[in-house]
Motif scaffolding. Structure first.
Motif, PDB file in Angstrom:
ATOM      1  N   ALA A 165      79.886  58.980 127.629  1.00  0.00           N
ATOM      2  CA  ALA A 165      80.828  58.555 126.588  1.00  0.00           C
ATOM      3  C   ALA A 165      81.695  59.723 126.107  1.00  0.00           C
ATOM      4  CB  ALA A 165      80.056  57.946 125.407  1.00  0.00           C
TER       5      ALA A 165
ATOM      6  N   ARG B 278      75.306  59.003 126.410  1.00  0.00           N
ATOM      7  CA  ARG B 278      76.164  59.701 125.432  1.00  0.00           C
ATOM      8  C   ARG B 278      77.086  60.711 126.130  1.00  0.00           C
ATOM      9  NH1 ARG B 278      76.951  60.723 120.307  1.00  0.00           N
ATOM     10  NH2 ARG B 278      77.439  62.852 119.598  1.00  0.00           N
TER      11      ARG B 278
ATOM     12  N   GLU C  52      85.677  60.438 126.371  1.00  0.00           N
ATOM     13  CA  GLU C  52      86.484  60.766 125.195  1.00  0.00           C
ATOM     14  C   GLU C  52      87.290  62.053 125.415  1.00  0.00           C
ATOM     15  OE1 GLU C  52      84.138  61.123 121.731  1.00  0.00           O
ATOM     16  OE2 GLU C  52      85.847  61.520 120.383  1.00  0.00           O
TER      17      GLU C  52
END
Length: 464
Positions: A85, A82, A89
């Motif tokens: 990720a 996560r 982003e």
């Protein structure tokens, strides 16, 4: 462990019994050893079962810990995934933001240049507005301009108009004379803050309507400004002019004090030394001179009063020719009456003696005033020398780099000189006045004595 110990004890006991049985009876010992052996075998079986149970429990715990470890590793892997990720982003968003800012800069064009000019003008204007008394009357202007100048986003038209509106309002405020209410430091009880009404003269001067205390704009460490009353107010003439302005009507024209430096000049005026400070600067020598001046003036006033009343009484006696002891001329007439039958030479000597007796009374204390008028400038000169010694001593110790270190000695030198002249000049005038009045009274005595002798001579010639 207890069972193992008990088995050992049993084995030891069996061994002892066996040995004792071998020595005492062979058939009985064979049966006891069999029981011991059974007992030992039973204990061994029991201990084996317990160890198996503990091994089983340990294996179960191990399996449970391995399951939890596997679960934690799974959660860690998920969190790391996560994080990767979200990082991706974030990088994507930063790249998008950079592209958008570049796009805004490209599309802003002249507006971006206008914003730069706005920020430059705001940086030059905000300090002037912040240090203005009108800023405490029209509040919020500096905060509104600073918000736009420090923002990263493009302002709209209404926000850009804040700066010209603030400048225009400042220009209008320069011509205003009006009251307003603001918080002032040092005007409340025990020099605390208080909300008071102020009279503002343009953007340069302000004073409280009650008490007529002039205030100044001060700046805090964080850059914010506030109002504070001067610790030492300017001279009474400025306060009187401001009070006249406060009490004036709407259409009345009066003189009002204006400080174009917005309080700096009033602060300097408040720091100027007053008469008490000047006297202190003269030091002990200056105090002595002022004491002599006071003594001389008191004596002079006393002599003026006594000589004036004496002269009036003598002029009245000259008209009535009444002998007595109320004034020198009455005593002179008393001497004439007492020696009326004497010859002219004796009468003249008696009258001269009486005049000589009265002269010290008429001229009493005149010489003291004269001496004080002569001593005062000498003391001033002494103070000048002492002040120069103090000055040169300061230069010897601290050098000539700081003029403030020499100011004390120079003040003593100059102020004692001034005090000496200030004391000598009025004392000389007072001495001249009382000497003239004494001579006038003395002249009355001389004239009356000469008249009495002439009258005596004429009477003797008439009798002959």
């Amino acid at each position: 462990m207890l069972n193992f110990k008990s088995s050992l004890k049993a084995l030891g006991a069996a061994s002892l019994l066996g040995l004792s049985a071998m020595t005492m009876a062979a058939p009985a010992s064979a049966q006891s050893l069999a029981d011991v052996l059974k007992r030992v075998q039973a204990d061994s079986s029991e201990m084996t079962a317990e160890n198996q149970q503990r091994l089983k429990e340990f294996q179960q715990d191990k399996n449970a810990q391995e399951a939890k470890m596997a679960e934690a590793r799974g959660a860690l892997n998920a969190a790391e995934a996560r994080g990767r990720a979200l990082g991706a982003e974030f990088d994507a968003n930063e790249a998008t933001l950079g592209d958008l800012e570049a796009q805004v800069t490209e599309q802003a064009g002249d507006f971006q240049e206008l914003l730069g000019q706005f920020r430059s003008a705001a940086g030059e204007t905000m300090p002037e507005i912040a240090n203005s008394f009108a800023n405490f009357d029209y509040q919020g202007r500096v905060e509104g301009i600073a918000e736009i100048a420090e923002a990263r986003t493009l302002p709209n038209r209404a926000q850009l108009e804040r700066l010209p509106k603030a400048i225009l309002q400042e220009m209008i405020a320069q011509s205003e004379v009006k009251p307003f209410t603001a918080t002032v430091d040092g005007v409340g009880p025990d020099a605390s803050n208080a909300d008071v009404e102020l009279m503002r003269v343009g953007v340069f001067t302000a004073a409280t309507t009650e008490g007529t205390k002039f205030v100044e704009v001060k700046k805090k460490d964080n850059g914010d400004t506030y109002l504070q009353a001067f610790k030492t107010q300017p001279a009474g003439s400025y306060a009187g002019a401001m009070k006249s302005l406060i009490n004036a009507g709407p259409d009345q024209i009066v003189r009002a004090p204006v400080d174009p430096s917005k309080g700096n000049l009033f602060g300097i005026l408040g720091d100027l030394p007053v008469l008490s400070d000047r006297i202190k600067q003269g030091g002990p020598v200056g105090a002595v001179i002022m004491f002599l001046l006071a003594i001389g003036l008191l004596i002079g006033l006393y002599k003026m009063f006594t000589l004036f009343t004496m002269g009036g009484a003598m002029r009245k006696t000259a008209k009535t020719r009444q002998a007595g002891d109320g004034n020198p001329l009455a005593r002179l007439f008393e001497t004439f009456e007492q020696n009326r039958g004497s010859d002219i030479e004796t009468l003249e000597l008696k009258l001269d003696e009486q005049i000589l007796r009265e002269s010290p009374r008429i001229e009493r204390f005149n010489d003291i005033v004269k001496v004080l008028s002569a001593v005062s400038p000498l003391l001033g000169l002494l103070g000048t020398v002492i002040g120069m010694i103090i000055t040169f001593t300061s230069i010897t110790i601290y050098g000539a780099g700081d003029p403030k270190l020499m100011a004390g000695g120079i003040s003593v030198a100059l102020m004692t000189t001034v005090f000496g002249l200030v004391s000598a000049i009025p004392l000389l005038l007072v001495h001249a006045i009382i000497a003239s009045m004494a001579r006038g009274n003395q002249q009355i005595l001389d004239e009356q004595a000469a008249g009495l002798i002439a009258e005596k001579a004429e009477s003797q010639r008439g009798a002959a």
